[in-house]
Design a protein around this motif. Structure first.
Motif, PDB file in Angstrom:
ATOM      1  N   MET A 158       0.850  -1.192   0.000  1.00 46.49           N
ATOM      2  CA  MET A 158       0.000   0.000   0.000  1.00 46.49           C
ATOM      3  C   MET A 158       0.888   1.245   0.000  1.00 46.49           C
ATOM      4  O   MET A 158       1.933   1.267   0.641  1.00 46.49           O
ATOM      5  CB  MET A 158      -0.873  -0.008   1.253  1.00 46.49           C
ATOM      6  N   ASP A 218       2.369   4.540   1.076  1.00 48.76           N
ATOM      7  CA  ASP A 218       2.465   5.056   2.441  1.00 48.76           C
ATOM      8  C   ASP A 218       3.602   6.057   2.475  1.00 48.76           C
ATOM      9  O   ASP A 218       4.772   5.703   2.494  1.00 48.76           O
ATOM     10  CB  ASP A 218       2.735   3.891   3.403  1.00 48.76           C
ATOM     11  N   THR A 248     -15.865  -0.036   2.438  1.00 48.19           N
ATOM     12  CA  THR A 248     -14.640  -0.833   2.531  1.00 48.19           C
ATOM     13  C   THR A 248     -14.912  -2.164   3.223  1.00 48.19           C
ATOM     14  O   THR A 248     -15.155  -2.200   4.425  1.00 48.19           O
ATOM     15  CB  THR A 248     -13.576  -0.060   3.355  1.00 48.19           C
ATOM     16  N   SER A 299      -4.021  -6.290  12.920  1.00 53.33           N
ATOM     17  CA  SER A 299      -2.733  -5.857  12.370  1.00 53.33           C
ATOM     18  C   SER A 299      -1.648  -6.909  12.538  1.00 53.33           C
ATOM     19  O   SER A 299      -0.499  -6.654  12.203  1.00 53.33           O
ATOM     20  CB  SER A 299      -2.301  -4.544  13.026  1.00 53.33           C
ATOM     21  N   GLY A 312      -3.338  -9.220   8.940  1.00 50.74           N
ATOM     22  CA  GLY A 312      -3.087  -8.162   7.971  1.00 50.74           C
ATOM     23  C   GLY A 312      -4.306  -7.437   7.453  1.00 50.74           C
ATOM     24  O   GLY A 312      -4.237  -6.732   6.445  1.00 50.74           O
ATOM     25  N   GLN A 313      -5.408  -7.570   8.115  1.00 52.24           N
ATOM     26  CA  GLN A 313      -6.602  -6.824   7.676  1.00 52.24           C
ATOM     27  C   GLN A 313      -6.394  -5.330   7.841  1.00 52.24           C
ATOM     28  O   GLN A 313      -6.900  -4.526   7.071  1.00 52.24           O
ATOM     29  CB  GLN A 313      -7.820  -7.291   8.492  1.00 52.24           C
ATOM     30  N   TYR A 332      -3.874  -2.134   7.970  1.00 51.93           N
ATOM     31  CA  TYR A 332      -2.559  -1.606   7.629  1.00 51.93           C
ATOM     32  C   TYR A 332      -2.290  -0.389   8.501  1.00 51.93           C
ATOM     33  O   TYR A 332      -3.053   0.583   8.487  1.00 51.93           O
ATOM     34  CB  TYR A 332      -2.488  -1.220   6.149  1.00 51.93           C
ATOM     35  N   ARG A 363      -5.584   1.931   7.751  1.00 51.50           N
ATOM     36  CA  ARG A 363      -6.343   1.597   6.550  1.00 51.50           C
ATOM     37  C   ARG A 363      -6.594   0.097   6.488  1.00 51.50           C
ATOM     38  O   ARG A 363      -5.902  -0.676   7.143  1.00 51.50           O
ATOM     39  CB  ARG A 363      -5.555   2.031   5.311  1.00 51.50           C
ATOM     40  N   ILE A 364      -7.569  -0.263   5.718  1.00 51.88           N
ATOM     41  CA  ILE A 364      -7.865  -1.678   5.508  1.00 51.88           C
ATOM     42  C   ILE A 364      -7.077  -2.170   4.297  1.00 51.88           C
ATOM     43  O   ILE A 364      -7.022  -1.484   3.270  1.00 51.88           O
ATOM     44  CB  ILE A 364      -9.378  -1.876   5.277  1.00 51.88           C
ATOM     45  N   ASP A 365      -6.486  -3.326   4.431  1.00 57.12           N
ATOM     46  CA  ASP A 365      -5.761  -3.931   3.318  1.00 57.12           C
ATOM     47  C   ASP A 365      -6.740  -4.850   2.580  1.00 57.12           C
ATOM     48  O   ASP A 365      -6.965  -5.992   2.975  1.00 57.12           O
ATOM     49  CB  ASP A 365      -4.562  -4.719   3.867  1.00 57.12           C
ATOM     50  N   ARG A 379      -5.803  -8.469   1.535  1.00 55.41           N
ATOM     51  CA  ARG A 379      -5.788  -9.434   2.629  1.00 55.41           C
ATOM     52  C   ARG A 379      -7.209  -9.782   3.059  1.00 55.41           C
ATOM     53  O   ARG A 379      -7.517 -10.929   3.368  1.00 55.41           O
ATOM     54  CB  ARG A 379      -4.998  -8.881   3.836  1.00 55.41           C
TER      55      ARG A 379
END
Lengths: 494, 494, 494, 494
Positions: free
Chosen positions: A1, A3, B147, B258, B263-264, B266, B349-351, B354
């Motif tokens: 992502m 950043d 999201t 996290s 990893g949901q 970021y 933020r959301i990845d 993942r």
């Protein structure tokens, strides 16, 4: 992502990094230096680090210590804390070699080692203050072995005792609490160094040597427990809490005894605040201050213990710098409480006249009258009891002290038994006197002089053992400090 | 009893008087001055004090304020605290008249008035910080309405949702907590002045006027409750605790989301600490710091509340200066936690990649497939359910995403019903898509866009109401300050 | 991985499943039935379920209810709990259709709905008991408006007041606590049904309707908060704790007042345990029982609140059946405490003779003498104060009551002012009388009859408002029950 | 004062007397009988009671025991509790002599003796359950000594370790906690009998003998501490709390390890609840149940400890029957938690494939690569560290496992040093393998097989010592029971 942000976020810097820096600077810089030196000695002695390299690092450490005053540092953001500042200085002065000091160790084992070094000193001071209170209690208990007091059950006058016996009870509980504290402190004597990040290191380190040089008794065994176990923290604060929880109960007695209407306890002027408008009002305010200091100390202890609830058993900030420092408030308030309690219990006195007035009004010796009848008149417990109770009822109805109620007693005896009592006036007086009551309680643990003296001897032995343990720990740390200084000096001289 | 001791005992001085002096100097001197002025104005306006006398006292108060800087004072033992120093100065300057200011009041009502003045400011700041976090949550919830995330039950992936919907849940709880806090703050708006020592005074004081001049909404009614009730303290800290107890639960989700394997979530670089030796290791340390800051704040709150246990309901030091000040630690740690949470939740933020990978692997949309069959194929819940479960089993056995398992579904349908499904590929894809799953959850409180938007409107209204209440309190206090200054100036000009 | 084990492990069965089954059977079976019926009605009314199907399900539910007595069930392992037993019965009787009842709902929303249904009833009972105590306090405060007592500060006699005024203080705090409780109960009025597993459902459910049929005021909005928010639990128990924490402080006063040496409070025989051997010893043991019941109730509340620490904010067993049930102990011990407090405070009396003796001995009216001198002799506060203090000192030195010390007063006046006092014997007697002291304290919140009467009116209004709220909730639930029964009956008649 | 009321008030009866009666009946009746017999034996042996009288009392006690089943009794109000019922029966059968049994004792010392007898049994059971868990941990740690896992710091994968090493850490903490519990249990071995009401008795009792006959190790010394000290209660529950606080941390690891995305821990089917609609969802619900059982147990412990806050240090109901019984909930929930933890930790397995996948993805062996370079290539720590970090960065960028990144390593080495590395493919593979990483950690406390085996031996010794202590206590109590029965039988045969 994507950043583009850069560490540290300004809020993180303000809310976390600056307080952390401050904390390390204030509490841990000296201990970190000791660890650096002990670790360097061990790395050299085990051959992990060549002696020549060690000499250069030792020189740089010495110079940095001479050049830098942690007290004068402020957080600039350049170095996360004192640790990184020293490391950067080492590299500035030694180049690559500067990094060698960090061989076979980690912030993780260093941190918990420092935390234990701080706690063992603070706990030792607290134990000292507790032992000083115990010494005062022991002295006073001896001095007041013959001072009658009213003992209470359910908050009401129940029986005579002596101030010495009461203080001995307080002392017995306190010594038990200090013993629990001393045992909890044993966990502080196990050194985490060598655990490295989690599972020790591949280098042939000598954990015993580092432990010794830092004044510990031994290494803590499992390396993961070294850096993730919070038991040394929770065990310590749990033990501290109980010291104050139990003293808080004594404080409640003191509050009651010193109440205007009760007056069993005389608090000297030095410890009484007077209302200017109400000169008759003597407020023994230290009692209240002891109560809240004890209660707040309990709270500080709970704060630390409960912070660990449902935290993962893995290396985590939950048991690190900030939480550690939050706990130090317990030593501050607790130490004040102990010193104040010592001053207070060392100076208060029993007001004998008030004691006797209450004792007489409340007929608190009446049970001994019954016991005397069982013993000397061969009555059953119940019959003796009926007579004693009837005597007390008569005394109260006549608003007469029990000591002046022998006629009522004689009448009650006759009513119950159909015969005259053999208890003459002197025997009756003895049977209902506070002194006689107490003197007859000579079983182990009782207030009679010999029994109390024997108990005080027992407490003296416990007290001495605790003091010895404390002194031994301090001696070990002083010796370690000397050994560390010598070994470090030897490196410098290479 | 013979007593040659003199107040204060040196230990009492060290353990109690000096800390008390420091506390008053640091926290209360300004508020005491405000009380002096407001009380003087009221005494004058009610005719209790002649105007000419009031003018002289006002002049002396002004001069003392100009001449004395509380910040520079140290405890000398001459004056117990700032209060007595001012009183002594008044007498030095005005003679007997200096004592007149203390007419119809007492340290008791003054103390609790000051405590409330400090708490209302600190609580307002904390509420502000809470509202700022709420504003951030509201903004992010709107932005992240579309999201997708994986929602968990029992710690395992369960269903799709959206980050916006999750943040809205956090917001709903937080607003409830801030509302509880705001209600608890109402108790701080009731002024104790006029209670005097315990039961008001025989002078014709005007309690409303003093309350107004000090920025309170009203006097607290029962005078004994004014000086002995600790409910304003316990109610406040109980309310504060829950803010942090509940945020601590969100922190646990953030920690999990996290984690490297999950990893949901970021966490941007600005909030990540990197291990120099393990560059791949991104430690989202703010999460841990939020956790211990929240936990320690809970502990500080408990400390104060539990200090009141079994204390008598009478004016006592248990709720006074030192304990009050011990509580201020909750505002410090709590404020840091709220600011850090705002920075964190405002930036994470959301990845999506993942999220989708987990969603697919865990077949979390399978329940919607069942619901679709009930709705569109007219199956019973159980039959639909069997088919969906069989499809998921097949997908997992084949290590295929659910979205690519329509054949398995069709087979399961036929097995269960004996007929072919009417659900074509597009309908199937829609039935098992995260977006479709969410879009169909449009009941009030659901994550579908319109439902979430409506909810956010509701929260906006709650948020605005809380902000208005907070602003109104501040406006009232500013107005009071102006009124007090004017009324006091008028006295000077007499 | 190879896994031949089968659910449930016998230890899991013994330590978890059996207790869970017992819990549901005991506490939730009836509420689950209500939910089944309300949900069925809503499914039918919204057209999600065809009316004919609904009729069959309704019939089966009726039959099962008639055939099965939850009280007689024991855990066999066949059904995990009452829910699964009913579901299995439905399927046994209706085949596939049996599963239709579970359309658009989940154990998650059902569970928290049941938990709230239990808590709202228990909390209502507790609030009732609290209001009954408040009513008794209000009645007694009125009756005892003219009964003098000694009021204490710092544990020492300070000023006269009245028992009515003291009880009003207790009442004011209690009403505040009950108001906090009532507000916390509002969270119980928000229905989780419709949240389904986490994020509502794709079916066109009517959340308002189900909420209404189950006696809730409204649905809880965010569906994730419905099933993961523990705020309704923590908010409730936090509020309950404070009721008992504060009552525990009153208990400490009662303990002191009823001590043998103080005797301000007379505890009637009905509430006193007598020692058979010490007939003079009247132990007012209910006081101690109130204290530990209050303390243990606080502990039960903390247990529940602190169980939530650092739990994830996701649907979890931490807030479910077992923890819920652990909390019910708070209602049991708390209810006992309130009933006992009502019996106690409703029956105790003030011993006027003891009150006057203490008041005289402690010169507690001396501050009014000073105030009188300021008012009537135009002295400064300080001069008046000196005279009053000198009078008190003389009275105490002579062991004379203050009321008999006018000569000492006159002398002190002359010493201080150089003139004779204008205060004649009657005026002096009035100035130092308890009744006069009290009568002059007529400011709002004071003990003078009119002031107290006005305050009691205020409390009556607060009390009535709380009682109305409680009654309205109950009425709503009764109405809902009737509506639910009618709607369900209508289904049966289809 | 006129008082026509009669004990007991009906509310007092309902809220206090009935629950008290129930409590004694359920928990203490048998212990009271033991005390009666032991005390009677001692009274006879010391000559306080004539042998003939003793024989008659012994006979009556036997008959009463034969005639009366405590389990069948209900509270009628006639007798306050089981104690008074027995006493009344003795008097009914023996007349006056019936009272003789109560010579030289009191409810006070009897009560705390019974409380300790109950606690020592319950605590022994809990310690047993703790030791069983420890035994399982020890067995599993040995079995899993070679099972690699990912070890975490800050919640992120950090280094390899073994499941055995992790379990050993848990075991080390648990054994420390059980040792603390065992030490706290020592306070239960000190018998209060002989303290009588407060200060022992005037009769020549033999406290050692009674202590022995009741299975205690010794009398508690100070008699006032015997009946007023709550330290045996607070010390015990404080120690119990920590067992569960620390296990709760392990539970959090288990929750994380068993998360769908992490999968390091495989929970067998026997301990997994499956959602019928989501067959892929394996909920390892025992983890959650362990968490709340542990948390609630902590809360029960706190409830008891904090009930003692600010209670007076005098005989009081705060530490008596009801509060004691509230504490028993801790043994119930705690015992369940320990048994469940044993079942869980005894059966879970490590999923090696998931472990390796995470280890590779997270490059967790990279620190050993750096250490290898220091050791084998003679690099400074910093240079080695740079190379290792560069290698990890390259591996991650290429999404390649670290083990397949030797080329990247070789390049990084050359960049940093200007020369080629001597580390061939095999040496590189060894340097970055989990097994090699672990094998090199052979310092005391590390995971290498020999180090772990040595540690397990240490734990086995600690474990055995605790088990021995527990067994010795039980043996002492069994022997005491036999001695008591024999001595009592001898009385009967007189």
């Amino acid at each position: 992502m994507t950043d583009t942000s850069a560490f540290p976020d300004p809020v993180y810097r303000e809310t976390v990094l600056e307080p952390l820096f401050e904390g390390v600077r204030t509490h841990y810089a000296g201990h970190m230096d000791a660890i650096n030196r002990a670790h360097l000695v061990m790395l050299t002695e085990t051959g992990i680090l060549p002696r020549a390299d060690a000499a250069r690092i030792a020189g740089a450490l010495s110079d940095i210590a001479a050049d830098t005053d942690p007290a004068s540092l402020t957080y600039t953001g350049e170095h996360e804390d004192w640790f990184f500042l020293v490391e950067a200085e080492l590299r500035r002065r030694l180049g690559d070699l500067g990094g060698a000091l960090h061989t076979a160790r980690s912030r993780n084992d260093m941190d918990h080692t420092m935390f234990k070094m701080v706690l063992r000193d603070r706990a030792a001071t607290l134990l000292d203050e507790g032992l000083a209170l115990a010494a005062t209690l022991r002295r006073r208990a001896g001095e007041e072995a013959g001072t009658p007091i009213v003992a209470y059950t359910h908050g009401q006058p129940a029986q005579p005792s002596t101030f010495g016996h009461y203080l001995a009870a307080v002392l017995e509980v306190l010594l038990g609490d200090l013993d629990r504290l001393a045992r909890a402190m044993q966990a502080l004597d196990a050194c985490p160094m060598g655990a490295a990040a989690i599972i020790t290191t591949g280098f042939p380190i000598d954990r015993d040597r580092v432990a010794h040089l830092l004044g510990f008794e031994r290494p803590r065994l499992n390396s993961y427990a070294c850096i993730a176990g919070v038991d040394y923290v929770t065990g310590l604060y749990s033990a501290i809490k109980l010291v104050f929880l139990h003293l808080g109960r004594v404080v409640q007695d003191m509050a009651f005894w010193s109440a205007f209407e009760v007056g069993q306890l005389y608090v000297p002027n030095a410890l009484v605040q007077v209302s200017s408008i109400m000169p008759q009002k003597r407020n023994p305010v230290p009692i209240e201050h002891m109560r809240h200091l004890a209660a707040v100390t309990c709270g500080h202890c709970d704060t630390i213990v409960d912070t660990m609830r449902n935290t993962p058993f893995t290396d985590m900030n939950d048991s690190e710098g900030e939480v550690q420092q939050a706990g130090y408030a317990a030593f501050a308030s607790g130490g004040r409480m102990l010193r104040l309690a010592e001053a207070f219990l060392g100076q208060v006195r029993i007001d004998g006249a008030r004691v006797r007035a209450t004792a007489d009004a409340a007929c608190i010796t009446v049970t001994e009258l019954a016991d005397t009848l069982v013993r000397d008149e061969g009555l059953t417990f119940r019959a003796a009891h009926e007579i004693a109770a009837a005597t007390a009822r008569a005394a109260i109805a006549a608003r007469a002290p029990l000591s002046a109620s022998r006629d009522a007693f004689a009448a009650a005896f006759r009513d119950q038994t159909g015969r005259d009592t053999a208890l003459g006036p002197d025997a009756y007086a003895a049977a209902v006197s506070m002194e006689g009551f107490v003197a007859r309680r000579d079983r182990p643990g009782g207030p009679a002089p010999a029994a109390l003296a024997a108990a005080l001897d027992t407490y003296a032995a416990t007290h001495a053992a605790l003091a010895d343990t404390l002194a031994a720990g301090r001696a070990r740390r002083r010796e370690a400090e000397a050994d560390r200084a010598a070994a470090f000096a030897a490196l410098l001289e290479t």
